[in-house]
Motif scaffolding. Sequence first.
Motif, PDB file in Angstrom:
ATOM      1  N   ASN A 145       0.813  -1.228   0.000  1.00 50.46           N
ATOM      2  CA  ASN A 145       0.000   0.000   0.000  1.00 50.46           C
ATOM      3  C   ASN A 145       0.838   1.265   0.000  1.00 50.46           C
ATOM      4  O   ASN A 145       0.285   2.364   0.000  1.00 50.46           O
ATOM      5  CB  ASN A 145      -0.917   0.038   1.234  1.00 50.46           C
ATOM      6  CG  ASN A 145      -2.112  -0.890   1.102  1.00 50.46           C
ATOM      7  OD1 ASN A 145      -2.387  -1.390   0.022  1.00 50.46           O
ATOM      8  ND2 ASN A 145      -2.802  -1.116   2.198  1.00 50.46           N
ATOM      9  N   LEU A 146       2.152   1.142   0.035  1.00 52.10           N
ATOM     10  CA  LEU A 146       3.000   2.329   0.132  1.00 52.10           C
ATOM     11  C   LEU A 146       3.208   2.926  -1.259  1.00 52.10           C
ATOM     12  O   LEU A 146       4.168   2.625  -1.958  1.00 52.10           O
ATOM     13  CB  LEU A 146       4.340   1.964   0.779  1.00 52.10           C
ATOM     14  CG  LEU A 146       5.224   3.138   1.203  1.00 52.10           C
ATOM     15  CD1 LEU A 146       4.459   4.080   2.132  1.00 52.10           C
ATOM     16  CD2 LEU A 146       6.481   2.628   1.892  1.00 52.10           C
ATOM     17  N   VAL A 147       2.226   3.747  -1.643  1.00 53.72           N
ATOM     18  CA  VAL A 147       2.255   4.408  -2.948  1.00 53.72           C
ATOM     19  C   VAL A 147       2.052   5.903  -2.717  1.00 53.72           C
ATOM     20  O   VAL A 147       1.587   6.320  -1.647  1.00 53.72           O
ATOM     21  CB  VAL A 147       1.150   3.860  -3.884  1.00 53.72           C
ATOM     22  CG1 VAL A 147       1.313   2.366  -4.111  1.00 53.72           C
ATOM     23  CG2 VAL A 147      -0.239   4.169  -3.341  1.00 53.72           C
ATOM     24  N   GLU A 155     -11.601   5.683  -1.711  1.00 48.52           N
ATOM     25  CA  GLU A 155     -11.907   4.890  -0.513  1.00 48.52           C
ATOM     26  C   GLU A 155     -10.645   4.557   0.276  1.00 48.52           C
ATOM     27  O   GLU A 155     -10.714   3.984   1.360  1.00 48.52           O
ATOM     28  CB  GLU A 155     -12.681   3.620  -0.851  1.00 48.52           C
ATOM     29  CG  GLU A 155     -12.094   2.756  -1.945  1.00 48.52           C
ATOM     30  CD  GLU A 155     -11.318   1.571  -1.412  1.00 48.52           C
ATOM     31  OE1 GLU A 155     -10.079   1.659  -1.403  1.00 48.52           O
ATOM     32  OE2 GLU A 155     -11.944   0.578  -1.047  1.00 48.52           O
ATOM     33  N   GLY A 156      -9.486   4.933  -0.233  1.00 40.65           N
ATOM     34  CA  GLY A 156      -8.267   4.864   0.561  1.00 40.65           C
ATOM     35  C   GLY A 156      -7.208   3.887   0.107  1.00 40.65           C
ATOM     36  O   GLY A 156      -6.060   4.025   0.483  1.00 40.65           O
ATOM     37  N   THR A 157      -7.585   2.881  -0.680  1.00 39.24           N
ATOM     38  CA  THR A 157      -6.589   1.885  -1.069  1.00 39.24           C
ATOM     39  C   THR A 157      -6.022   2.226  -2.451  1.00 39.24           C
ATOM     40  O   THR A 157      -6.620   2.996  -3.204  1.00 39.24           O
ATOM     41  CB  THR A 157      -7.204   0.466  -1.079  1.00 39.24           C
ATOM     42  OG1 THR A 157      -8.377   0.485  -1.888  1.00 39.24           O
ATOM     43  CG2 THR A 157      -7.581   0.053   0.332  1.00 39.24           C
ATOM     44  N   PRO A 158      -4.853   1.686  -2.792  1.00 38.18           N
ATOM     45  CA  PRO A 158      -4.224   2.065  -4.063  1.00 38.18           C
ATOM     46  C   PRO A 158      -5.083   1.730  -5.276  1.00 38.18           C
ATOM     47  O   PRO A 158      -5.664   0.643  -5.361  1.00 38.18           O
ATOM     48  CB  PRO A 158      -2.929   1.237  -4.061  1.00 38.18           C
ATOM     49  CG  PRO A 158      -2.635   0.988  -2.618  1.00 38.18           C
ATOM     50  CD  PRO A 158      -3.982   0.825  -1.972  1.00 38.18           C
ATOM     51  N   TRP A 159      -5.113   2.676  -6.226  1.00 42.25           N
ATOM     52  CA  TRP A 159      -5.839   2.458  -7.482  1.00 42.25           C
ATOM     53  C   TRP A 159      -5.374   1.177  -8.159  1.00 42.25           C
ATOM     54  O   TRP A 159      -6.163   0.417  -8.710  1.00 42.25           O
ATOM     55  CB  TRP A 159      -5.578   3.614  -8.448  1.00 42.25           C
ATOM     56  CG  TRP A 159      -6.530   4.762  -8.365  1.00 42.25           C
ATOM     57  CD1 TRP A 159      -6.253   6.013  -7.905  1.00 42.25           C
ATOM     58  CD2 TRP A 159      -7.915   4.785  -8.764  1.00 42.25           C
ATOM     59  NE1 TRP A 159      -7.374   6.803  -7.989  1.00 42.25           N
ATOM     60  CE2 TRP A 159      -8.395   6.085  -8.516  1.00 42.25           C
ATOM     61  CE3 TRP A 159      -8.784   3.828  -9.306  1.00 42.25           C
ATOM     62  CZ2 TRP A 159      -9.707   6.463  -8.790  1.00 42.25           C
ATOM     63  CZ3 TRP A 159     -10.101   4.205  -9.587  1.00 42.25           C
ATOM     64  CH2 TRP A 159     -10.544   5.505  -9.320  1.00 42.25           C
TER      65      TRP A 159
END
Lengths: 185, 173
Positions: B83-85, B93-97
């Motif tokens: 998730n470190l992007v 919604e908060g999570t990586p595309w």
Amino acid sequence: MSAMRPGEALLRWPAAAGDTAAGDTAAGGVSHEPGDAPDADGVAVLATRTYQPLELFLFSAAGWHPHRIHYDQPYTTDVEGHEAVVVHGPLQTVHLVDALVGALDVPVDVRTVASRHLALLTVGDVAVMKGRLRDASDDGSSATFEVWMERGDGARTTTATATVERRSSSPVAGPATGRGTGDAR
Amino acid sequence: MADVVAAAHEDPGDLDRALEEWAGSVRLTLEHRVDRKDIVRFAVATGNTDPLHHDPAAARAAGYADVVAPPMFYVSLRTAVFNLVPLGELHPEGTPWRDAPPIDFTQAMAGEAVAELTRPFVAGDEVWCGRRVEGIERKTGRSGHLTFVRFEYRYDDPQGAPFAVEHFTRIFR
């Protein structure tokens, strides 16, 4: 219900396959809370917990977990339509496995965990963690337990099956150099 | 992204191709060194007070090189590593595309997870974190389209010996 003595394990390690009394240290009770003996089906209450926003935030932060339904109340209710911020499914699994390991009367290593998230659990819900023995290996070296979390209305929010091995030797060491990061906390 | 979604819904063949291309794009192997703070923070966040997860001296006395992670620590690697992007690459919604398939969805949910744990993570361990898509399944129910994406996450040491392997399904609705 029948109460157990302080410090007594909630789930007894099975001697071998077919040890149907395992996990049932004082069978016949009705297990409602931690400390009660397992019920007639071998089901024990391992722990109870009412999740609070702070611990959800800490779990999100510790794992760099940016999904907003776990810490952003306006987004969670206004956009996603949930009643309150949602307890992470993996956090429930972590707590179920930790509760199982803590309830056993022998030290174990966790080998497999299969989990499913069935319903939402939100902050403020009373969560009850339960578990029971499912089966054991012929030689009694490993056993499989079912654990699950129930919310106040009785719905199961997360279920898991964990296979654990009785620990019989020294732990596997970390890096041979034994180096640490030197930057704890 | 929007063009891909629109095209995908007009032609099932386009959707299959878009999903296949996306699955290839999320196949990654990233290196991560587990440090003491990773383990202590996970233990604190999950309420685990065992000194083996907090105190290097206690861990060494038990035969570990440093603090040892609780059994389920791998769930935090799944998110912490992948998730470190950059901020601009996060979905609203908060999570990586990049973790979301090229389809219309309003909710992403955790589905079944099956993990095999070979040995515990210890502070100082170098871990190769690998992710690939094992399968994508589309279903249509009363609530509309559901897309099940089954990922495999592998956590190995640099020599290829496993710490843990997880098969994790995300459900997009």
